[in-house]
Design a protein around this motif. Structure first.
Motif, PDB file in Angstrom:
ATOM      1  N   HIS A 144       0.808  -1.226   0.000  1.00  0.00           N
ATOM      2  CA  HIS A 144       0.000   0.000   0.000  1.00  0.00           C
ATOM      3  C   HIS A 144       0.839   1.273   0.000  1.00  0.00           C
ATOM      4  CE1 HIS A 144      -3.778  -2.152   0.677  1.00  0.00           C
ATOM      5  NE2 HIS A 144      -3.155  -2.881   1.581  1.00  0.00           N
ATOM      6  N   ARG A 145       2.187   1.150   0.048  1.00  0.00           N
ATOM      7  CA  ARG A 145       3.097   2.303   0.119  1.00  0.00           C
ATOM      8  C   ARG A 145       2.688   3.219   1.269  1.00  0.00           C
ATOM      9  NH1 ARG A 145       1.307   1.775  -4.792  1.00  0.00           N
ATOM     10  NH2 ARG A 145       0.133   3.698  -4.720  1.00  0.00           N
ATOM     11  N   SER A 146       2.481   2.620   2.444  1.00  0.00           N
ATOM     12  CA  SER A 146       1.993   3.358   3.609  1.00  0.00           C
ATOM     13  C   SER A 146       3.120   3.570   4.615  1.00  0.00           C
ATOM     14  CB  SER A 146       0.837   2.599   4.271  1.00  0.00           C
ATOM     15  OG  SER A 146       0.503   3.191   5.514  1.00  0.00           O
ATOM     16  N   ILE A 147       3.503   4.834   4.847  1.00  0.00           N
ATOM     17  CA  ILE A 147       4.555   5.124   5.824  1.00  0.00           C
ATOM     18  C   ILE A 147       4.040   4.903   7.241  1.00  0.00           C
ATOM     19  CG2 ILE A 147       4.002   7.583   5.980  1.00  0.00           C
ATOM     20  CD1 ILE A 147       6.982   8.119   6.333  1.00  0.00           C
ATOM     21  N   ALA A 148       2.720   5.032   7.461  1.00  0.00           N
ATOM     22  CA  ALA A 148       2.162   4.793   8.792  1.00  0.00           C
ATOM     23  C   ALA A 148       2.325   3.323   9.179  1.00  0.00           C
ATOM     24  CB  ALA A 148       0.689   5.206   8.834  1.00  0.00           C
ATOM     25  N   LEU A 149       2.027   2.421   8.235  1.00  0.00           N
ATOM     26  CA  LEU A 149       2.209   0.996   8.501  1.00  0.00           C
ATOM     27  C   LEU A 149       3.687   0.665   8.677  1.00  0.00           C
ATOM     28  CD1 LEU A 149      -0.268  -0.865   6.111  1.00  0.00           C
ATOM     29  CD2 LEU A 149      -0.465  -0.487   8.569  1.00  0.00           C
ATOM     30  N   GLU A 150       4.530   1.261   7.843  1.00  0.00           N
ATOM     31  CA  GLU A 150       5.970   1.000   7.944  1.00  0.00           C
ATOM     32  C   GLU A 150       6.509   1.457   9.294  1.00  0.00           C
ATOM     33  OE1 GLU A 150      10.166   2.426   5.885  1.00  0.00           O
ATOM     34  OE2 GLU A 150       8.270   2.862   4.888  1.00  0.00           O
ATOM     35  N   ALA A 151       6.065   2.637   9.757  1.00  0.00           N
ATOM     36  CA  ALA A 151       6.526   3.152  11.045  1.00  0.00           C
ATOM     37  C   ALA A 151       6.105   2.240  12.184  1.00  0.00           C
ATOM     38  CB  ALA A 151       5.991   4.573  11.263  1.00  0.00           C
ATOM     39  N   ASP A 152       4.847   1.800  12.136  1.00  0.00           N
ATOM     40  CA  ASP A 152       4.351   0.922  13.199  1.00  0.00           C
ATOM     41  C   ASP A 152       5.068  -0.427  13.176  1.00  0.00           C
ATOM     42  OD1 ASP A 152       2.544   0.986  15.401  1.00  0.00           O
ATOM     43  OD2 ASP A 152       1.304  -0.498  14.400  1.00  0.00           O
ATOM     44  N   ALA A 153       5.329  -0.938  11.962  1.00  0.00           N
ATOM     45  CA  ALA A 153       6.038  -2.211  11.846  1.00  0.00           C
ATOM     46  C   ALA A 153       7.462  -2.097  12.391  1.00  0.00           C
ATOM     47  CB  ALA A 153       6.064  -2.658  10.384  1.00  0.00           C
ATOM     48  N   LYS A 154       8.145  -0.999  12.070  1.00  0.00           N
ATOM     49  CA  LYS A 154       9.505  -0.808  12.576  1.00  0.00           C
ATOM     50  C   LYS A 154       9.515  -0.707  14.094  1.00  0.00           C
ATOM     51  CE  LYS A 154      11.788   1.241   8.571  1.00  0.00           C
ATOM     52  NZ  LYS A 154      12.498   2.420   8.040  1.00  0.00           N
ATOM     53  N   HIS A 155       8.497  -0.046  14.640  1.00  0.00           N
ATOM     54  CA  HIS A 155       8.424   0.065  16.092  1.00  0.00           C
ATOM     55  C   HIS A 155       8.205  -1.310  16.718  1.00  0.00           C
ATOM     56  CE1 HIS A 155       6.651   2.343  19.791  1.00  0.00           C
ATOM     57  NE2 HIS A 155       7.754   1.694  20.058  1.00  0.00           N
ATOM     58  N   LEU A 156       7.380  -2.131  16.093  1.00  0.00           N
ATOM     59  CA  LEU A 156       7.144  -3.476  16.616  1.00  0.00           C
ATOM     60  C   LEU A 156       8.423  -4.324  16.558  1.00  0.00           C
ATOM     61  CD1 LEU A 156       3.622  -4.281  15.132  1.00  0.00           C
ATOM     62  CD2 LEU A 156       4.191  -3.852  17.525  1.00  0.00           C
ATOM     63  N   VAL A 157       9.189  -4.163  15.479  1.00  0.00           N
ATOM     64  CA  VAL A 157      10.457  -4.887  15.383  1.00  0.00           C
ATOM     65  C   VAL A 157      11.408  -4.433  16.482  1.00  0.00           C
ATOM     66  CG1 VAL A 157      12.535  -5.198  13.982  1.00  0.00           C
ATOM     67  CG2 VAL A 157      10.277  -5.410  12.927  1.00  0.00           C
ATOM     68  N   THR A 158      11.430  -3.104  16.713  1.00  0.00           N
ATOM     69  CA  THR A 158      12.251  -2.576  17.806  1.00  0.00           C
ATOM     70  C   THR A 158      11.822  -3.186  19.129  1.00  0.00           C
ATOM     71  OG1 THR A 158      12.541  -0.487  16.626  1.00  0.00           O
ATOM     72  CG2 THR A 158      12.998  -0.468  18.977  1.00  0.00           C
ATOM     73  N   ASP A 159      10.514  -3.342  19.302  1.00  0.00           N
ATOM     74  CA  ASP A 159       9.987  -3.939  20.528  1.00  0.00           C
ATOM     75  C   ASP A 159      10.447  -5.395  20.678  1.00  0.00           C
ATOM     76  OD1 ASP A 159       8.575  -4.445  22.804  1.00  0.00           O
ATOM     77  OD2 ASP A 159       6.679  -3.678  22.070  1.00  0.00           O
ATOM     78  N   VAL A 160      10.481  -6.116  19.556  1.00  0.00           N
ATOM     79  CA  VAL A 160      10.940  -7.511  19.596  1.00  0.00           C
ATOM     80  C   VAL A 160      12.405  -7.574  20.029  1.00  0.00           C
ATOM     81  CG1 VAL A 160      11.434  -9.550  18.196  1.00  0.00           C
ATOM     82  CG2 VAL A 160       9.279  -8.322  17.886  1.00  0.00           C
ATOM     83  N   TRP A 161      13.240  -6.722  19.443  1.00  0.00           N
ATOM     84  CA  TRP A 161      14.650  -6.690  19.826  1.00  0.00           C
ATOM     85  C   TRP A 161      14.818  -6.259  21.281  1.00  0.00           C
ATOM     86  CZ3 TRP A 161      18.149  -9.276  17.482  1.00  0.00           C
ATOM     87  CH2 TRP A 161      18.098  -9.480  16.115  1.00  0.00           C
ATOM     88  N   THR A 162      13.964  -5.331  21.698  1.00  0.00           N
ATOM     89  CA  THR A 162      13.990  -4.899  23.093  1.00  0.00           C
ATOM     90  C   THR A 162      13.735  -6.080  24.015  1.00  0.00           C
ATOM     91  OG1 THR A 162      13.229  -2.669  22.563  1.00  0.00           O
ATOM     92  CG2 THR A 162      12.863  -3.420  24.803  1.00  0.00           C
ATOM     93  N   SER A 163      12.695  -6.842  23.718  1.00  0.00           N
ATOM     94  CA  SER A 163      12.348  -7.996  24.549  1.00  0.00           C
ATOM     95  C   SER A 163      13.458  -9.039  24.546  1.00  0.00           C
ATOM     96  CB  SER A 163      11.036  -8.621  24.055  1.00  0.00           C
ATOM     97  OG  SER A 163       9.975  -7.691  24.135  1.00  0.00           O
TER      98      SER A 163
END
Length: 310
Positions: A144-163
């Motif tokens: 969908h070329r959505s920066i909102a989805l990309e931002a949320d996905a990157k944050h979730l990945v950061t959360d995974v690495w955090t955990s």
């Protein structure tokens, strides 16, 4: 989850799912912190609160971005997604600073951990949920070329690495008996997500400042135009293009350019060729909006004149 299904899921649907996942992970990570009293797990839970706020704000912005153009916004509302990305970056930075403060206090006064097994199990379960959600959102963000989805996905990945970092840190605390290591891991986690927050704010600012389209998109535009420039109906019917400018706004891509053609052509013929060029550009780059100004071959536009820069 297949790519076909990802194409069918809208950014709004995925952000609603992200809100639900954030609520579940907050519950799991808060329980993990409660049973262990680990400041590392507390930092992990705090980041999940940011996930929830970001997903809710992203959902609002994506809903606004989907609105059609109107009299007050003739180019549409697509840039609303950049506000989501910037807001998420600000929240990430705030969470990182809060984690550093909490970890610094625990570093001065280390505390023993309790029921580590339960805490780690809950943290791993929440990480698995976040990882699955991030994978789905990355695929949909590309579709969908959505920066909102990309931002949320990157944050979730950061959360995974955090955990993952927190789990490793707590395991090392148990193995070594170094209680201060829990706080050090939390500070390391904070620095990692701080970097991600700064990156998201930068991406958002570039989008709001009408950043040019991606190199691969620009190449597709040039290749499409080259096909028309080389297709000469006769020795004098030469088409050329110049003053090409591009920008992107959320899911949309825009290109403005001049198309020069023989002055002897009728308006109807010139308009028909322009329509063909526009259709070819939009087929080559989905979501592209092209604005083409017709000019005779011997006429040039002078955008760099001093009077045009005032």
């Amino acid at each position: 989850m297949s790519w076909t299904l990802l194409h069918k899921l809208t950014p709004r649907h995925l952000l609603m799912a992200s809100v639900a996942v954030a609520l579940v992970t907050i519950t799991l990570k808060t329980l993990a912190w409660y049973v262990t009293d680990s400041v590392g797990l507390l930092s992990d839970a705090m980041e999940s609160l940011v996930n929830l706020a970001s997903a809710v704000f992203g959902l609002v912005m994506v809903t606004i971005a989907a609105r059609p153009a109107d009299d007050d916004h003739p180019y549409g509302h697509h840039k609303a997604e950049y506000f989501s990305s910037g807001f998420e970056g600000i929240l990430i930075i705030a969470a990182a600073l809060g984690i550093v403060w909490t970890a610094a206090l625990r570093l001065v006064d280390p505390q023993p951990l309790a029921q580590v097994g339960w805490g780690l199990a809950l943290s791993v379960a929440s990480s698995a949920l976040n990882g699955l959600m991030a994978w789905a959102m990355f695929g949909a963000a590309r579709a969908h070329r959505s920066i909102a989805l990309e931002a949320d996905a990157k944050h979730l990945v950061t959360d995974v690495w955090t955990s993952a970092g927190v789990v490793v840190g707590i395991a090392m605390v148990q193995l070594t008996g170094w209680l201060w290591l829990d706080a050090v891991v939390a500070i390391g986690v904070a620095l990692n997500i701080l970097k991600e927050g700064v990156h998201l704010i930068w991406r958002s600012s570039q989008g709001l400042m009408d950043e040019a389209v991606e190199p691969e998109v620009l190449e597709a535009i040039h290749q499409t135009l080259a096909g028309f420039a080389d297709a000469r109906g006769d020795a004098h019917a030469i088409i050329r293009f110049d003053h090409l400018n591009t920008r992107k706004a959320g899911q949309r891509r825009f290109v403005d350019l001049h198309m020069h053609m023989p002055a002897a052509w009728s308006l109807g013929r010139a308009a028909a060729v322009r329509a063909s060029v526009e259709q070819a550009l939009m087929s080559a780059v989905p979501g592209l909006r092209a604005t083409i100004q017709l000019l005779p071959t011997d006429v040039e536009a002078h955008f760099d004149d001093e009077k045009d820069l005032i």
